[in-house]
Design a protein around this motif. Structure first.
Motif, PDB file in Angstrom:
ATOM      1  N   THR A  78      40.819  33.072  34.574  1.00 10.50           N
ATOM      2  CA  THR A  78      41.502  34.032  35.449  1.00 10.50           C
ATOM      3  C   THR A  78      42.952  33.641  35.739  1.00 10.50           C
ATOM      4  O   THR A  78      43.848  34.475  35.654  1.00 10.50           O
ATOM      5  N   HIS A  79      43.159  32.371  36.117  1.00  6.26           N
ATOM      6  CA  HIS A  79      44.480  31.994  36.621  1.00  6.26           C
ATOM      7  C   HIS A  79      45.282  31.143  35.631  1.00  6.26           C
ATOM      8  O   HIS A  79      46.239  30.471  36.025  1.00  6.26           O
ATOM      9  N   MET A  80      44.898  31.166  34.364  1.00 10.32           N
ATOM     10  CA  MET A  80      45.700  30.501  33.325  1.00 10.32           C
ATOM     11  C   MET A  80      46.793  31.465  32.882  1.00 10.32           C
ATOM     12  O   MET A  80      46.590  32.678  32.864  1.00 10.32           O
ATOM     13  N   GLY A  93      36.514  32.295  34.602  1.00 10.55           N
ATOM     14  CA  GLY A  93      36.777  32.686  35.988  1.00 10.55           C
ATOM     15  C   GLY A  93      37.665  31.659  36.665  1.00 10.55           C
ATOM     16  O   GLY A  93      38.697  31.255  36.114  1.00 10.55           O
ATOM     17  N   ASP A  94      37.266  31.191  37.847  1.00 11.74           N
ATOM     18  CA  ASP A  94      38.060  30.227  38.624  1.00 11.74           C
ATOM     19  C   ASP A  94      37.516  28.806  38.513  1.00 11.74           C
ATOM     20  O   ASP A  94      37.775  27.976  39.379  1.00 11.74           O
ATOM     21  N   LEU A  95      36.772  28.526  37.446  1.00 10.44           N
ATOM     22  CA  LEU A  95      36.271  27.160  37.277  1.00 10.44           C
ATOM     23  C   LEU A  95      37.383  26.248  36.754  1.00 10.44           C
ATOM     24  O   LEU A  95      37.352  25.039  36.957  1.00 10.44           O
ATOM     25  N   MET A 131      38.697  38.126  46.837  1.00 13.55           N
ATOM     26  CA  MET A 131      39.374  39.435  46.789  1.00 13.55           C
ATOM     27  C   MET A 131      40.221  39.643  45.539  1.00 13.55           C
ATOM     28  O   MET A 131      40.422  40.781  45.123  1.00 13.55           O
ATOM     29  N   ASP A 132      40.696  38.556  44.914  1.00 15.11           N
ATOM     30  CA  ASP A 132      41.504  38.745  43.702  1.00 15.11           C
ATOM     31  C   ASP A 132      40.621  39.050  42.491  1.00 15.11           C
ATOM     32  O   ASP A 132      41.127  39.233  41.379  1.00 15.11           O
ATOM     33  N   HIS A 133      39.301  39.135  42.707  1.00 17.05           N
ATOM     34  CA  HIS A 133      38.374  39.453  41.618  1.00 17.05           C
ATOM     35  C   HIS A 133      37.628  40.768  41.841  1.00 17.05           C
ATOM     36  O   HIS A 133      37.114  41.348  40.894  1.00 17.05           O
ATOM     37  N   VAL A 134      37.563  41.222  43.103  1.00 16.48           N
ATOM     38  CA  VAL A 134      36.838  42.477  43.397  1.00 16.48           C
ATOM     39  C   VAL A 134      37.737  43.583  43.947  1.00 16.48           C
ATOM     40  O   VAL A 134      37.344  44.746  43.983  1.00 16.48           O
TER      41      VAL A 134
END
Ligand SMILES: [Zn+2]
Length: 302
Positions: free
Chosen positions: A276-278, A231-233, A126-129
């Motif tokens: 994404t989360h950096m 992304g979230d990798l 959900m934090d991506h769409v």
């Protein structure tokens, strides 16, 4: 007493929420969706709590919860305007009021939603769409908008497996519901691919799996410059501890393998990484450090 003083316009934002760079002929804009306050166990649910606490302390981060950055990217190449992920959107009652800023910040950056030709989704959390589900957004998007996502991702969310995740209460239900709503809403716009798809000149979406089965990264290459949106990798902790399992990974072992593979490659070819989360603006390089890696933020350049 009525002083009737006219105040100067109050600034909407205290800090810049967007950062622009160029990769050859490709324009890249990193936009912050805000931050997500999350419990620190989410960083590494397979780590010794003392080791995890020491890492947080080394980073000057609080021990219990901290604010994860949440970034999206706008890419322009070959006449196309591509939105990579869409942020959280409206808070699904999970106390995340500081995220979900993407739509507002795109407008502030002069990016009209009607000018977006393509959306690329790294995955369907959900934090991506969520940004695409904000009221009024779909009406502003072009009817011929293409949303590129891995076939395996769409399939996964038909019956998602949450047996290996370690998320805070409420998150699994919210993630399931949001992905379902998203597919219902945008089914006709979805353009799925198996392993790789070139969205525009030098803009390739490539499936990695791991975080979710259809998780993908975006590789940009033009004029000898390269940048990967991971992304979230990769999370902030994933350089020193690439084998730590993030609570949102549906297949943590595979996620760790894919992370190490990507970090090795980026370190070898010296290209830029955005994730994404950096921490915003999330632009930097990957160095090898012993058996692990080191994050080297790029010098601010504008
Ligand atoms: Zn995420």
């Amino acid at each position: 007493m009525n002083l009737n003083i006219s105040h100067p316009a109050k600034p909407e934002e205290l800090v810049p929420s967007r950062y622009a760079l160029r990769i050859g002929d490709i324009d890249v804009l990193v936009v912050s969706d805000g931050v997500l306050p999350l419990p620190t166990q989410m960083l590494a649910h397979n780590a010794d709590p003392a080791v995890r606490a020491a890492w947080l302390d080394d980073q000057f981060l609080p021990p219990d919860a901290f604010d994860w950055a949440l970034n999206v990217v706008v890419v322009r190449s070959g006449g196309k305007t591509i939105l990579v992920d869409a942020g959280l959107g409206s808070d699904p009652d999970l106390h995340l009021p500081r995220a979900g800023q993407t739509i507002k910040r795109l407008e502030a950056a002069g990016i009209d939603l009607g000018a977006v030709t393509d959306v690329v989704l790294t995955h369907m959390h959900m934090d991506h769409v969520g940004g695409l589900l904000v009221e009024g957004v779909k009406q502003q998007l072009r009817p011929d908008l293409r949303i590129h996502v891995a076939e395996a991702e769409v399939k996964f969310w038909e019956a998602p497996d949450f047996s290996r995740v370690a998320m805070p209460p409420g998150f699994p239900d919210a993630l399931r519901a949001t992905a379902k709503r998203f597919v219902n809403e945008y089914r006709n716009q979805l353009r799925t691919f198996k392993d790789e798809h070139e969205v525009a000149p030098g803009v390739v979406i490539s499936r990695t799996g791991g975080h979710t089965p259809g998780h993908s990264v975006v590789r940009l290459a033009s004029g000898g410059d390269r940048l990967t949106f991971a992304g979230d990798l990769v999370f902030a902790v994933g350089f020193e501890h690439p084998d730590w399992h993030n609570g949102f990974e549906h297949d943590p072992e595979e996620a760790a393998r894919a992370r190490i593979r990507l970090l090795r490659e980026l370190a070898a070819n010296r290209e830029l990484l955005v994730a994404t989360h950096m921490p915003f603006p999330s632009v930097g390089h990957v160095a090898v450090e012993g058996d692990a890696f080191r994050w080297v933020p790029a010098y601010w350049d504008y």
